[in-house]
Design an enzyme around this catalytic site. Structure first.
Site, PDB file in Angstrom:
ATOM      1  N   HIS A   1      -2.871  -7.982  -3.235  1.00  0.00           N
ATOM      2  CA  HIS A   1      -4.085  -8.538  -3.462  1.00  0.00           C
ATOM      3  C   HIS A   1      -4.730  -7.205  -4.671  1.00  0.00           C
ATOM      4  O   HIS A   1      -5.052  -7.438  -5.712  1.00  0.00           O
ATOM      5  CB  HIS A   1      -5.123  -7.724  -2.487  1.00  0.00           C
ATOM      6  CG  HIS A   1      -6.724  -7.743  -2.736  1.00  0.00           C
ATOM      7  ND1 HIS A   1      -7.364  -9.422  -2.825  1.00  0.00           N
ATOM      8  CD2 HIS A   1      -7.279  -7.148  -2.995  1.00  0.00           C
ATOM      9  CE1 HIS A   1      -8.126  -9.658  -3.235  1.00  0.00           C
ATOM     10  NE2 HIS A   1      -8.793  -7.953  -3.232  1.00  0.00           N
ATOM     11  N   ASP A   2      -4.096  -5.795  -4.864  1.00  0.00           N
ATOM     12  CA  ASP A   2      -4.381  -5.010  -6.013  1.00  0.00           C
ATOM     13  C   ASP A   2      -3.856  -4.351  -6.770  1.00  0.00           C
ATOM     14  O   ASP A   2      -3.373  -3.213  -6.386  1.00  0.00           O
ATOM     15  CB  ASP A   2      -5.284  -3.958  -5.191  1.00  0.00           C
ATOM     16  CG  ASP A   2      -6.245  -3.357  -6.135  1.00  0.00           C
ATOM     17  OD1 ASP A   2      -6.203  -3.780  -7.558  1.00  0.00           O
ATOM     18  OD2 ASP A   2      -6.516  -1.584  -5.605  1.00  0.00           O
ATOM     19  N   LEU A   3      -2.933  -5.293  -7.677  1.00  0.00           N
ATOM     20  CA  LEU A   3      -1.307  -4.415  -7.898  1.00  0.00           C
ATOM     21  C   LEU A   3      -1.827  -3.737  -9.472  1.00  0.00           C
ATOM     22  O   LEU A   3      -2.367  -4.197 -10.003  1.00  0.00           O
ATOM     23  CB  LEU A   3      -0.205  -5.569  -8.700  1.00  0.00           C
ATOM     24  CG  LEU A   3       0.943  -5.396  -8.876  1.00  0.00           C
ATOM     25  CD1 LEU A   3       1.121  -4.540  -7.915  1.00  0.00           C
ATOM     26  CD2 LEU A   3       1.497  -6.421  -9.463  1.00  0.00           C
TER      27      LEU A   3
ATOM     28  N   ASN B   1      -0.319   2.089  -7.834  1.00  0.00           N
ATOM     29  CA  ASN B   1       0.030   1.218  -6.548  1.00  0.00           C
ATOM     30  C   ASN B   1       1.835   1.221  -6.796  1.00  0.00           C
ATOM     31  O   ASN B   1       2.225   0.344  -5.898  1.00  0.00           O
ATOM     32  CB  ASN B   1      -0.742   0.299  -5.537  1.00  0.00           C
ATOM     33  CG  ASN B   1      -1.675   0.924  -5.213  1.00  0.00           C
ATOM     34  OD1 ASN B   1      -2.246   1.229  -4.601  1.00  0.00           O
ATOM     35  ND2 ASN B   1      -2.480  -0.263  -5.217  1.00  0.00           N
TER      36      ASN B   1
END
Length: 245
Positions: A173-175, A179
């Site tokens: 969802h939040d690449l 991360n």
């Protein structure tokens, strides 16, 4: 996809609260494991990181763990902070991420090992926590690029790793570059799968993932005075991504 954990876990229910844990990693599990005070009293805190809240790094016997509490973002987060509407155990954020990480480890993808998760009921709402293994001797891309550049071969390895996830239909969802971690052996890892899921591989969402990643590079390039990255290096990342298709 059934989000209920299926492998390497046990379930504990107490006072309408729910806990899942890996008995091999946490054979003496107890709900207090989700309290930072519990670990502080045992001098087991080995570090922390700041985001929406504090993420704690913990030493447990011969293991290193990461303990995070789920916090809301945006305007809603200013009111509820860490409360989520309870719509069933399968939909709880911590259970979903714990389950997905279980799945990804069975696929031998480079992710933290899930240790335990909690769902704490608060009337119509719940609070959630997750414990995973800590990736040893690793830094995120922001921390690396603040101090040095990386070569084209390693950029291609980053792209290759992302493609491995996309090949299995893993939606992150939040690449972003916070991360993506690289350890001392130059192995690439991906973390933080909150709101991630398994999807049917499709060019549209995969391209959106990559576009989001590029925006995170551009954001940090503007924010930091010393950021060893050029847009041409994203082409090397994309080459590694495309070569593994």
């Amino acid at each position: 996809m059934n989000l209920r954990p299926k492998v390497n876990y046990q379930q504990l229910e107490a006072d309408n609260n729910y806990y899942f844990f890996n008995p091999k990693s946490a054979p003496d599990f107890q709900p207090d494991y989700f309290s930072s005070n519990y670990w502080q009293q045992r001098n087991a805190i080995i570090g922390s990181a700041q985001g929406r809240g504090t993420t704690w790094f913990i030493s447990y016997e011969e293991q290193s763990w990461v303990l995070k509490h789920y916090y809301r973002g945006g305007l809603v987060g200013k009111v509820l902070k860490d409360g989520y509407l309870y719509t069933g155990l399968n939909q709880a954020r911590s259970v979903a991420e714990f389950t997905l990480l279980n799945k990804l480890t069975t696929l031998n993808l480079p992710v933290p090992k899930p240790i335990a998760c909690s769902v704490i009921r608060k009337g119509f709402y719940y609070q959630a926590d997750l414990i995973t293994s800590k990736i040893e001797n690793a830094k995120d891309l922001v921390g690396i690029l603040e101090n040095q550049s990386i070569d084209k071969r390693l950029w291609r390895e980053v792209g290759k790793t992302i493609q491995q996830f996309h090949h299995h239909g893993v939606y992150h969802h939040d690449l972003n570059i916070h991360n993506i971690l690289i350890d001392s052996e130059e192995k690439v890892w991906i973390i933080d799968f909150d709101r991630g899921e398994i999807r049917k591989p499709a060019q549209q969402w995969q391209q959106a993932n990559m576009a989001r990643l590029k925006r995170s590079f551009l954001k940090e390039q503007k924010r930091l005075n010393n950021f060893n990255w050029q847009q041409s290096e994203f082409e090397s990342l994309l080459l590694g991504y495309q070569l593994t298709r």
